[in-house]
Design a protein around this motif. Sequence first.
Motif, PDB file in Angstrom:
ATOM      1  N   PRO A   1      41.563  43.783  46.339  1.00 34.41           N
ATOM      2  CA  PRO A   1      40.134  43.465  46.303  1.00 34.41           C
ATOM      3  C   PRO A   1      39.362  44.014  47.494  1.00 34.41           C
ATOM      4  CG  PRO A   1      41.427  41.526  46.897  1.00 34.41           C
ATOM      5  CD  PRO A   1      42.401  42.587  46.517  1.00 34.41           C
ATOM      6  N   VAL A   2      40.064  44.488  48.525  1.00 31.58           N
ATOM      7  CA  VAL A   2      39.387  44.995  49.717  1.00 31.58           C
ATOM      8  C   VAL A   2      38.463  46.163  49.375  1.00 31.58           C
ATOM      9  CG1 VAL A   2      39.727  46.014  52.000  1.00 31.58           C
ATOM     10  CG2 VAL A   2      41.248  44.197  51.213  1.00 31.58           C
ATOM     11  N   ASN A   3      38.901  47.044  48.464  1.00 33.23           N
ATOM     12  CA  ASN A   3      38.032  48.145  48.021  1.00 33.23           C
ATOM     13  C   ASN A   3      37.539  47.912  46.592  1.00 33.23           C
ATOM     14  OD1 ASN A   3      40.305  48.630  46.536  1.00 33.23           O
ATOM     15  ND2 ASN A   3      40.716  50.661  47.371  1.00 33.23           N
ATOM     16  N   LEU A   4      37.422  46.626  46.231  1.00 32.00           N
ATOM     17  CA  LEU A   4      36.960  46.225  44.892  1.00 32.00           C
ATOM     18  C   LEU A   4      37.817  46.876  43.812  1.00 32.00           C
ATOM     19  CD1 LEU A   4      33.055  46.252  45.266  1.00 32.00           C
ATOM     20  CD2 LEU A   4      34.661  44.339  45.489  1.00 32.00           C
ATOM     21  N   PHE A   5      39.150  46.780  44.023  1.00 28.79           N
ATOM     22  CA  PHE A   5      40.133  47.250  43.053  1.00 28.79           C
ATOM     23  C   PHE A   5      39.956  48.737  42.727  1.00 28.79           C
ATOM     24  CE2 PHE A   5      39.028  42.788  42.128  1.00 28.79           C
ATOM     25  CZ  PHE A   5      40.185  42.200  42.594  1.00 28.79           C
ATOM     26  N   GLY A   6      39.635  49.501  43.776  1.00 25.50           N
ATOM     27  CA  GLY A   6      39.525  50.940  43.610  1.00 25.50           C
ATOM     28  C   GLY A   6      38.134  51.438  43.281  1.00 25.50           C
ATOM     29  N   LEU A   7      37.166  50.543  43.111  1.00 24.14           N
ATOM     30  CA  LEU A   7      35.805  50.976  42.791  1.00 24.14           C
ATOM     31  C   LEU A   7      35.133  51.627  43.992  1.00 24.14           C
ATOM     32  CD1 LEU A   7      34.567  47.970  40.602  1.00 24.14           C
ATOM     33  CD2 LEU A   7      35.366  50.221  39.832  1.00 24.14           C
ATOM     34  N   LEU A   8      35.445  51.147  45.195  1.00 28.15           N
ATOM     35  CA  LEU A   8      34.901  51.758  46.405  1.00 28.15           C
ATOM     36  C   LEU A   8      35.795  52.930  46.821  1.00 28.15           C
ATOM     37  CD1 LEU A   8      33.913  48.581  48.466  1.00 28.15           C
ATOM     38  CD2 LEU A   8      32.482  49.983  46.961  1.00 28.15           C
ATOM     39  N   PRO A   9      35.218  54.066  47.175  1.00 23.25           N
ATOM     40  CA  PRO A   9      36.003  55.286  47.428  1.00 23.25           C
ATOM     41  C   PRO A   9      36.629  55.329  48.820  1.00 23.25           C
ATOM     42  CG  PRO A   9      33.682  55.761  47.678  1.00 23.25           C
ATOM     43  CD  PRO A   9      33.762  54.314  47.243  1.00 23.25           C
ATOM     44  N   PHE A  10      37.495  54.375  49.139  1.00 25.49           N
ATOM     45  CA  PHE A  10      38.224  54.452  50.409  1.00 25.49           C
ATOM     46  C   PHE A  10      39.528  53.672  50.269  1.00 25.49           C
ATOM     47  CE2 PHE A  10      36.392  50.274  50.953  1.00 25.49           C
ATOM     48  CZ  PHE A  10      37.283  49.607  51.777  1.00 25.49           C
ATOM     49  N   ASP A  11      40.499  54.089  51.067  1.00 29.28           N
ATOM     50  CA  ASP A  11      41.789  53.409  51.106  1.00 29.28           C
ATOM     51  C   ASP A  11      41.820  52.506  52.334  1.00 29.28           C
ATOM     52  OD1 ASP A  11      42.776  54.680  48.827  1.00 29.28           O
ATOM     53  OD2 ASP A  11      43.405  56.432  49.996  1.00 29.28           O
ATOM     54  N   PRO A  12      41.959  51.197  52.142  1.00 32.02           N
ATOM     55  CA  PRO A  12      41.974  50.287  53.294  1.00 32.02           C
ATOM     56  C   PRO A  12      43.226  50.492  54.128  1.00 32.02           C
ATOM     57  CG  PRO A  12      42.532  49.111  51.284  1.00 32.02           C
ATOM     58  CD  PRO A  12      42.115  50.486  50.867  1.00 32.02           C
ATOM     59  N   PRO A  13      43.178  50.140  55.414  1.00 31.86           N
ATOM     60  CA  PRO A  13      44.383  50.243  56.246  1.00 31.86           C
ATOM     61  C   PRO A  13      45.494  49.352  55.703  1.00 31.86           C
ATOM     62  CG  PRO A  13      42.655  48.990  57.363  1.00 31.86           C
ATOM     63  CD  PRO A  13      42.025  49.590  56.155  1.00 31.86           C
ATOM     64  N   ALA A  14      46.725  49.697  56.051  1.00 30.18           N
ATOM     65  CA  ALA A  14      47.888  48.984  55.494  1.00 30.18           C
ATOM     66  C   ALA A  14      47.802  47.482  55.732  1.00 30.18           C
ATOM     67  CB  ALA A  14      49.170  49.549  56.105  1.00 30.18           C
ATOM     68  N   PHE A  15      47.256  47.085  56.889  1.00 34.25           N
ATOM     69  CA  PHE A  15      47.178  45.664  57.229  1.00 34.25           C
ATOM     70  C   PHE A  15      46.270  44.905  56.260  1.00 34.25           C
ATOM     71  CE2 PHE A  15      47.357  41.867  59.421  1.00 34.25           C
ATOM     72  CZ  PHE A  15      46.119  41.445  59.895  1.00 34.25           C
ATOM     73  N   LEU A  16      45.255  45.579  55.725  1.00 39.13           N
ATOM     74  CA  LEU A  16      44.298  44.908  54.839  1.00 39.13           C
ATOM     75  C   LEU A  16      44.532  45.218  53.362  1.00 39.13           C
ATOM     76  CD1 LEU A  16      40.975  45.394  56.834  1.00 39.13           C
ATOM     77  CD2 LEU A  16      42.370  43.325  56.672  1.00 39.13           C
ATOM     78  N   ALA A  17      45.472  46.121  53.064  1.00 40.32           N
ATOM     79  CA  ALA A  17      45.709  46.504  51.668  1.00 40.32           C
ATOM     80  C   ALA A  17      46.554  45.438  50.974  1.00 40.32           C
ATOM     81  CB  ALA A  17      46.385  47.864  51.613  1.00 40.32           C
ATOM     82  N   VAL A  18      45.932  44.303  50.721  1.00 44.30           N
ATOM     83  CA  VAL A  18      46.616  43.164  50.110  1.00 44.30           C
ATOM     84  C   VAL A  18      46.383  43.209  48.606  1.00 44.30           C
ATOM     85  CG1 VAL A  18      46.802  40.658  50.036  1.00 44.30           C
ATOM     86  CG2 VAL A  18      46.304  41.809  52.201  1.00 44.30           C
ATOM     87  N   GLY A  19      47.461  43.346  47.841  1.00 41.28           N
ATOM     88  CA  GLY A  19      47.352  43.465  46.399  1.00 41.28           C
ATOM     89  C   GLY A  19      47.214  42.124  45.698  1.00 41.28           C
ATOM     90  N   ILE A  20      47.107  42.194  44.373  1.00 42.11           N
ATOM     91  CA  ILE A  20      46.951  40.989  43.558  1.00 42.11           C
ATOM     92  C   ILE A  20      48.201  40.122  43.611  1.00 42.11           C
ATOM     93  CG2 ILE A  20      46.503  40.121  41.235  1.00 42.11           C
ATOM     94  CD1 ILE A  20      44.147  41.526  42.543  1.00 42.11           C
ATOM     95  N   LEU A  21      49.375  40.745  43.506  1.00 39.73           N
ATOM     96  CA  LEU A  21      50.618  39.969  43.495  1.00 39.73           C
ATOM     97  C   LEU A  21      50.835  39.175  44.784  1.00 39.73           C
ATOM     98  CD1 LEU A  21      53.319  42.115  41.637  1.00 39.73           C
ATOM     99  CD2 LEU A  21      52.462  39.858  41.031  1.00 39.73           C
ATOM    100  N   PRO A  22      50.663  39.771  45.977  1.00 40.00           N
ATOM    101  CA  PRO A  22      50.842  38.941  47.180  1.00 40.00           C
ATOM    102  C   PRO A  22      49.803  37.832  47.290  1.00 40.00           C
ATOM    103  CG  PRO A  22      50.123  41.175  47.755  1.00 40.00           C
ATOM    104  CD  PRO A  22      50.494  41.197  46.316  1.00 40.00           C
TER     105      PRO A  22
END
Length: 624
Positions: free
Chosen positions: A507-528
Amino acid sequence: MDDKRNIIMAVLLTGIILFGWPLMMEQFFPDMANKNEVVEQANAPATDQAAGDSMTPAIAPTTGGTDISAAAPTDRIRPLAAVLRESPRVLIDTPRLKGSINLKGGRVDDLTLTDHMVDMSKDSEPVRLFAPSGTENAYFSRVGWTGDGVAVPDDNTVWSTDRSTLTPATPVTLSWSNETGQTYVIKLSIDSDYLITSEQNIINRSENPIAIKPYALINRKRDLDNVPPEEASTWTIHSGPVGVYEGAANYDVDYENLAGEEAGFFASMFGTSAVPGTNSYGTEVSWLGFTDKYWLGALIPENINEVDAKFRSGGGDIFQAEIAKKSAQIIGPGQQLKTTTRLFAGAKENALLEKYEAEYGIRNLDRAIDWGWFYWFEKPLFYLLNWLFKLVGNFGVAIILMTFIVRGIMFPIAQKQFASMAQMRAVQPKMKAIQEKHKDDKQQQQQEIMKLYKDEKVNPLAGCLPIFLQIPIFFALYKVLMLSIEMRHQPFVLWIKDLSAPDPLTPVNLFGLLPFDPPAFLAVGILPILMGYTMHLQFKLNPAPMDAMQKQIFSIMPWILVFIMAPFAAGLQLYWTVSNILTIAQQKWLYSRHPQMKEMMAKEAEEKARKAEADKAAADKAGA
């Protein structure tokens, strides 16, 4: 004062976890989001650049007890296609391997694994394992001889061949003769999987005896500053030099160790025999080579007691594994000497490794997979998971079914844990009375509490047993899911296309809608996130800890674990989430079987609410 100190410690601990974890991940768990990146030179365009001699000599093998100086590595890196065109080649064509053998030097230096793709894109190329010297990731194997006073083939020797293609049905024979009457022959055969057999034979047609020593080597170029994430070695998964000596697997040698940069984590901690620059082994050498997370290149001698083995650095970023006869063999006029060596070059598929163990007596070849300390438990867990996968055809469903089985086995223990918790809650009022009565005499207080446990037949440690059992189960499952090539690139449902990679949807990049890759620390997926939420619900169903500090820790732990688990494989996150859901269902059922527990919790909640209201009223009165 103690409460304040505990709160401060909790805040500090939380900060260390939140901000120190990314640094730790970089050191021990390289960014798994990019884990499938493999540098692939096959797509590089060919150039018209003058070829010259791009052949980097292998590190000269040991002879006569003295190491010949290693050849300096070349810095000239060129496209793979151009290098492959420079010399005559014999094609390799099998159901699972494609490539070629370089007749200049007799090297197996061009291998791709047709069953395994670099990534999951439609136009992905097969994973390249071996590549010729002069390319960015040079990696090759060859067999040869050393001798005193006799001409032997070397890296510049151009071999003759009787066939143009090596297949499982058509072996290839390479031959070369010197001017003094010796003929060298290498018969290469290959099976339908990943095993290449080299039969070396030297025929002495001269009038004089000669002393000769056969050897085999694997040479690899490894830029230690730019190791792809998938190939990086961590404290849980070894990648680098590996082998089995004296019946035991050895994971203690790293590339850094051979380069003289450091002795390696376990070598420095436990004082192993690792020596910077070279590591030699001379007893029961079953096999040795270089391993990545999923791939292996390994030399396998025919007789484990007749060879010496060695890992060496050639300087710069060149490393070599080699085996050689323990002593030179004397070949008289008209005599010949035959030696057989096998080369495994392929994917570390457990069933295939075990098959080769049984067929050829290759001891512990399956230990090329770094199962670790819980080998005895991980293998059965892997067998169960793989059987379920074959049964249902979906690895995610197999993980869910396995979770049901594991939780089912743990259910009786969970019942005992719940009963122990109920007993502990029942004696809490008596414990409080003892603590109040002996608040100034800690020793007497402990004696009275222990007597209370004995009289009430309460075991305060019984509730910890399931936790201790879960630790090896979870770690074993982590190793199985991280190491199993059988799970690599296996989809589950919807957005989960690869269970061996982290959940890509965040959700950090609105599930890919925003054109950027969040840093690994913030790239929290749906499953976690689901994992953290279900753990939060699970903790809420547990009886609230009597200690306020414990209560605070339990309230923030699920959300800390969300960030900790985010970079791990989606398969592991799926297991934990399903396990939490089953635990919640189990707790609700146990509450229905122990209504007194639920009533006790409700009563405690009412008492806490009344106390909170009384404290608030007292504070308001004091303020007025």
